[in-house]
Design a protein around this motif. Sequence first.
Motif, PDB file in Angstrom:
ATOM      1  N   CYS A 424       0.843  -1.193   0.000  1.00  0.00           N
ATOM      2  CA  CYS A 424       0.000   0.000   0.000  1.00  0.00           C
ATOM      3  C   CYS A 424       0.881   1.246   0.000  1.00  0.00           C
ATOM      4  N   ALA A 463      -8.376  -2.505  -2.403  1.00  0.00           N
ATOM      5  CA  ALA A 463      -7.859  -1.491  -1.488  1.00  0.00           C
ATOM      6  C   ALA A 463      -7.047  -2.172  -0.400  1.00  0.00           C
ATOM      7  N   CYS A 464      -6.275  -1.383   0.331  1.00  0.00           N
ATOM      8  CA  CYS A 464      -5.424  -1.888   1.408  1.00  0.00           C
ATOM      9  C   CYS A 464      -6.280  -2.461   2.528  1.00  0.00           C
ATOM     10  N   GLY A 465      -5.879  -3.616   3.040  1.00  0.00           N
ATOM     11  CA  GLY A 465      -6.617  -4.228   4.133  1.00  0.00           C
ATOM     12  C   GLY A 465      -6.415  -3.551   5.463  1.00  0.00           C
ATOM     13  N   GLU A 466      -5.420  -2.655   5.578  1.00  0.00           N
ATOM     14  CA  GLU A 466      -5.139  -1.975   6.832  1.00  0.00           C
ATOM     15  C   GLU A 466      -5.770  -0.587   6.871  1.00  0.00           C
ATOM     16  N   CYS A 467      -5.424   0.269   5.885  1.00  0.00           N
ATOM     17  CA  CYS A 467      -5.912   1.648   5.911  1.00  0.00           C
ATOM     18  C   CYS A 467      -7.055   1.876   4.925  1.00  0.00           C
ATOM     19  N   HIS A 468      -7.361   0.852   4.098  1.00  0.00           N
ATOM     20  CA  HIS A 468      -8.478   0.876   3.145  1.00  0.00           C
ATOM     21  C   HIS A 468      -8.304   1.915   2.030  1.00  0.00           C
ATOM     22  N   ALA A 470      -7.229   2.908  -1.632  1.00  0.00           N
ATOM     23  CA  ALA A 470      -7.144   2.185  -2.907  1.00  0.00           C
ATOM     24  C   ALA A 470      -5.943   2.678  -3.707  1.00  0.00           C
TER      25      ALA A 470
END
Length: 719
Positions: A424, A463-468, A470
């Motif tokens: 990300c 999208a990122c699984g941590e901060c969401h 994209a």
Amino acid sequence: TRGLQGIESPRPSNPSVPAPPHFAGAFLLASLAGLLPVLFSGIMRLVRVAVPVPLPDHEHLVYGFPDDEPILPGLRVLVPMRARQVWGTVLGAEPARAEPPSYKVRAISGIPEPRLVLSEEILSLARWVADYYAATLGEVLHAAAPSPTGLKRRASRAAPLENEGWHAAPPPERTALNSEQSVALAAIEEGIASRAFAPFLLHGVTGSGKTAVYLHAARAAIAAGGQALILVPEIALSPQALDSFRQAGFERAAVYHSGLLPRERADVWRGVADGTLDLVVGTRSAIFLPFPDLRLTVVDEEQDGAYKQDESPRYQARDVALVRAQRAGRAVLLATATPSLESYSQAARGAYRLLTLSHRVDGRPLATVRLADLRGASKPAAIDRSGSRFLTQALSDAIARTLERGEQGILFLNRRGHSTYLQCRGCGHVAKCDRCDVPYTVHSDEAMLRCHYCGVRKKVPQACGECHVADLWFGGLGIQKVEREMERLFPKARLARLDLDSVRKRGSAASILRAFRARETDLLLGTQMVTKGFDFPGVTLVGVIVADLSLYLPDFRAAERTFQILTQVAGRAGRGEMPGEVIMQSYDPEHPALQAAAAQDYAAFFAKEAEERKELHYPPFGRLVEVELRGKKTERVQALGDAIRRIVHRAAGERSVEILGPTPKPLARLKGEERWHLLLRSGSRTALRQTLAAALPKLRDLRSPGARWAIDVDPYQLL
């Protein structure tokens, strides 16, 4: 709780040990077609059967055997184990008993038809393998023999091969061999005729005609009334090797590897045993085929790590071939352009006879090799001019010239997938496998994230699984990304990719190689598979995208493997009438291993690497045993490692054995388990084996809930 502990520990032979009471049940004889009850009166005939499962105190179980069947040591039989059926091997009859045993005995469940019987030689060899590699006899015998499953229908000996439609280069006649080849062949033939143990190391540069030498040596062995075995490291190499022999007139020949159906493997097994097959080309398990008169064994590409099995029994087929030849008094030939340090040091001290092929056949020159610098100051300008993100100008121009001349090229990168990680840009998070704690590899063909260690697959997220956020970046370089780049830069080029992902379907590897040999493909892109002993006369260019990917892995063989793989892939260029060119891109072009590979100078590499190995007491100047520890919880794994260290320390006594660890392995978490290890290191193989033999009984008695251990003698890698 024993797990790997039971599997990895050798069991003493004790023919009087009865079947444990929990194996009690009805005394039935089962045929493969169904269950047929048999009633026994009076004295039962009992047999000892080795089974491929962990046994707590012995190497076999005892079963009832039908009165009307001969007891043949080595016979493969189906036996009940609790609620399941497993294939076992009859070791012999139990001593006659005046009275029925006090415990209930289960009968064997069936005997396959047609039958599979391991020879006395193979049984003896299997015992040596079990003892040396600290495995159970049942496991070794299971690995040594094909599964009898599905043998009710007889298979044709002309089993379908994957080389339909493409062929190896026709082998030269004996009179066409050059002086070096003729000298080597004469020496090997002398060894075959002597009927004594005769080990040879055939060290020849790539394209020097090693195959032609051992082809004629095999002919001599067969002409003398014997048989020959050609071991190759990869299944993909077996069709080409077999075709070379068939073009040379070897009609009673076959391949043997795990890709065949069980009945096809069994049919080759019987053809070898009854003498209707003179020659077999096979992968490592072929070393256990029951040749009645094996006059010559050839281990092609003897340095290849594929000869070392990575699960129990962890045998090294090259070394088993040497032991088999020594016990039988026969000739064995190790052939390679890049010998392992172990084999070359044996030749240097005179244990093996060294045969050298220093020139390519027909006087063809070796390919010219250049190292292209990828480091900081030179990288941006070179990359910008080439129009590529990871091709230097030198390699990009070379590809263009090759295509303009209508010639072929191979591009090598030993990384599967498109990108080696997904990151990300917003928070820097890298998507990792929860079970293995390693980054997922991005596979663009399927739009999937894949773990190459445990096989877990996930769709590429949006999208990122941590901060969401994209804003994801495909980082690192894989062979699929190289393929995309080639399509962009050279849209008219005909491309093919050869890696594990492109050859999953049976026959696909042969199809890709066949098209490339027929000049239907311009560029072959691939991972380690393209470095093997393929002979493509149209290839004039080899490009190594990143030459030092494996150079700094935390493993004592890292430099050796790097040198070998680069030398092997460089050897694919210039094997025809046109001269070859090799460009190796590197971030560390001054490294001795890369310099030696560019010069194709094995002697220089050996001298430098041997100096470092000797200082650290690593093979071939020391011997190693790895004890691997696994478990869900770190504290239990560490506790088991500490207990094993104490046991081994007491067992070593005054012997010169160094114990290193326990410590986490470089890949410390795989498949949901923590991985630690201990290393036993010594300059004396005898001291190491004596220490291991003294320690094993105590190790087998360890009770360690939640953790288990496994032994790897002479490990190939420590990752």
